[in-house]
Design a protein around this motif. Structure first.
Motif, PDB file in Angstrom:
ATOM      1  N   GLU A 263       1.411   7.350  22.782  1.00  0.00           N
ATOM      2  CA  GLU A 263       0.184   6.667  23.104  1.00  0.00           C
ATOM      3  C   GLU A 263      -0.638   5.753  22.444  1.00  0.00           C
ATOM      4  N   GLU A 264      -1.047   6.621  21.298  1.00  0.00           N
ATOM      5  CA  GLU A 264      -1.945   5.637  20.089  1.00  0.00           C
ATOM      6  C   GLU A 264      -1.217   5.219  18.906  1.00  0.00           C
ATOM      7  N   TRP A 265       0.201   5.302  19.279  1.00  0.00           N
ATOM      8  CA  TRP A 265       1.386   4.894  17.656  1.00  0.00           C
ATOM      9  C   TRP A 265       0.785   3.442  17.001  1.00  0.00           C
ATOM     10  N   ALA A 266       1.018   2.298  18.343  1.00  0.00           N
ATOM     11  CA  ALA A 266       0.224   1.450  18.184  1.00  0.00           C
ATOM     12  C   ALA A 266      -0.432   0.782  17.985  1.00  0.00           C
ATOM     13  N   THR A 267      -1.338   1.367  18.690  1.00  0.00           N
ATOM     14  CA  THR A 267      -3.068   1.156  17.772  1.00  0.00           C
ATOM     15  C   THR A 267      -3.279   1.967  16.384  1.00  0.00           C
ATOM     16  N   ARG A 268      -2.659   2.884  15.459  1.00  0.00           N
ATOM     17  CA  ARG A 268      -3.249   3.526  14.942  1.00  0.00           C
ATOM     18  C   ARG A 268      -3.276   2.921  13.878  1.00  0.00           C
ATOM     19  N   THR A 269      -3.512   1.964  13.019  1.00  0.00           N
ATOM     20  CA  THR A 269      -3.914   1.183  11.702  1.00  0.00           C
ATOM     21  C   THR A 269      -3.448   2.549  10.605  1.00  0.00           C
ATOM     22  N   LEU A 270      -2.166   2.398   9.514  1.00  0.00           N
ATOM     23  CA  LEU A 270      -2.073   3.423   8.218  1.00  0.00           C
ATOM     24  C   LEU A 270      -3.391   2.920   7.480  1.00  0.00           C
ATOM     25  N   ALA A 271      -3.772   3.434   6.270  1.00  0.00           N
ATOM     26  CA  ALA A 271      -4.264   3.026   5.348  1.00  0.00           C
ATOM     27  C   ALA A 271      -4.152   3.629   4.131  1.00  0.00           C
TER      28      ALA A 271
ATOM     29  N   MET B 146       1.165  -1.323   0.130  1.00  0.00           N
ATOM     30  CA  MET B 146       0.030  -0.233  -0.030  1.00  0.00           C
ATOM     31  C   MET B 146       0.547   1.349  -0.226  1.00  0.00           C
ATOM     32  N   ASN B 147       0.814   2.536  -0.657  1.00  0.00           N
ATOM     33  CA  ASN B 147       1.390   3.372  -0.333  1.00  0.00           C
ATOM     34  C   ASN B 147       0.777   4.093   0.404  1.00  0.00           C
ATOM     35  N   ILE B 148       2.090   5.472   1.055  1.00  0.00           N
ATOM     36  CA  ILE B 148       1.054   6.533   1.549  1.00  0.00           C
ATOM     37  C   ILE B 148       3.151   7.255   1.842  1.00  0.00           C
ATOM     38  N   LYS B 149       2.493   9.010   2.287  1.00  0.00           N
ATOM     39  CA  LYS B 149       3.810   8.974   2.111  1.00  0.00           C
ATOM     40  C   LYS B 149       3.917   9.565   3.639  1.00  0.00           C
ATOM     41  N   ILE B 150       5.406   9.956   3.680  1.00  0.00           N
ATOM     42  CA  ILE B 150       6.021  10.414   5.345  1.00  0.00           C
ATOM     43  C   ILE B 150       6.479  11.285   4.347  1.00  0.00           C
ATOM     44  N   ASN B 151       6.366  12.905   5.067  1.00  0.00           N
ATOM     45  CA  ASN B 151       6.977  13.591   4.544  1.00  0.00           C
ATOM     46  C   ASN B 151       7.432  14.010   3.348  1.00  0.00           C
TER      47      ASN B 151
ATOM     48  N   VAL C   6       4.191  -0.018   2.552  1.00  0.00           N
ATOM     49  CA  VAL C   6       4.205  -0.589   2.826  1.00  0.00           C
ATOM     50  C   VAL C   6       3.314  -1.666   3.535  1.00  0.00           C
ATOM     51  N   PRO C   7       3.265  -2.829   4.543  1.00  0.00           N
ATOM     52  CA  PRO C   7       2.298  -3.537   3.839  1.00  0.00           C
ATOM     53  C   PRO C   7       0.808  -2.758   4.492  1.00  0.00           C
ATOM     54  N   GLU C   8      -0.241  -3.670   4.420  1.00  0.00           N
ATOM     55  CA  GLU C   8      -1.122  -3.743   3.834  1.00  0.00           C
ATOM     56  C   GLU C   8      -1.880  -3.225   5.445  1.00  0.00           C
ATOM     57  N   GLY C   9      -2.502  -3.013   6.406  1.00  0.00           N
ATOM     58  CA  GLY C   9      -2.638  -2.576   7.506  1.00  0.00           C
ATOM     59  C   GLY C   9      -1.680  -1.821   8.925  1.00  0.00           C
ATOM     60  N   ILE C  10      -0.955  -1.880   8.788  1.00  0.00           N
ATOM     61  CA  ILE C  10       0.637  -1.697   9.575  1.00  0.00           C
ATOM     62  C   ILE C  10      -0.104  -0.550  10.006  1.00  0.00           C
ATOM     63  N   LYS C  11       0.495  -0.380  11.097  1.00  0.00           N
ATOM     64  CA  LYS C  11       0.590  -0.025  12.869  1.00  0.00           C
ATOM     65  C   LYS C  11       1.354   1.312  12.620  1.00  0.00           C
ATOM     66  N   LEU C  12       1.571   2.614  12.997  1.00  0.00           N
ATOM     67  CA  LEU C  12       1.914   4.030  12.921  1.00  0.00           C
ATOM     68  C   LEU C  12       3.630   3.301  13.771  1.00  0.00           C
ATOM     69  N   ALA C  13       3.472   2.415  15.258  1.00  0.00           N
ATOM     70  CA  ALA C  13       4.785   2.132  15.412  1.00  0.00           C
ATOM     71  C   ALA C  13       5.334   1.044  14.536  1.00  0.00           C
ATOM     72  N   SER C  14       4.648   0.689  13.569  1.00  0.00           N
ATOM     73  CA  SER C  14       5.266  -0.234  12.943  1.00  0.00           C
ATOM     74  C   SER C  14       6.590   0.628  12.493  1.00  0.00           C
TER      75      SER C  14
END
Length: 66
Positions: free
Chosen positions: A44-52, A1-6, A12-20
């Motif tokens: 404290e929300e990074w581990a539960t925040r799923t990216l899309a 899946m495609n995301i933008k970082i800065n 990144v893999p589908e369903g990845i968490k922000l902490a990863s």
């Protein structure tokens, strides 16, 4: 899946968490703030925040200066 970082496209893999993503980027434990789609995400929300697909992540690092 495609995301933008800065404003750079990252694949990144589908369903990845922000902490990863933070671990992959080797972000430090302190002095870093992260926003997803212009909304700050508390550490404290990074581990539960799923990216899309298409999420836009901005990483801000604190630094000293003047």
């Amino acid at each position: 899946m495609n995301i933008k970082i800065n404003n750079k496209t990252a694949i990144v893999p589908e369903g990845i968490k922000l902490a990863s993503v933070a671990m992959m980027l080797q972000l430090p434990d302190k002095g870093v703030a992260v926003a997803v789609n212009n909304a700050m995400v508390p550490r404290e929300e990074w581990a539960t925040r799923t990216l899309a697909e298409g999420d836009d992540i901005v990483i801000l690092k604190a630094f000293c200066g003047g």
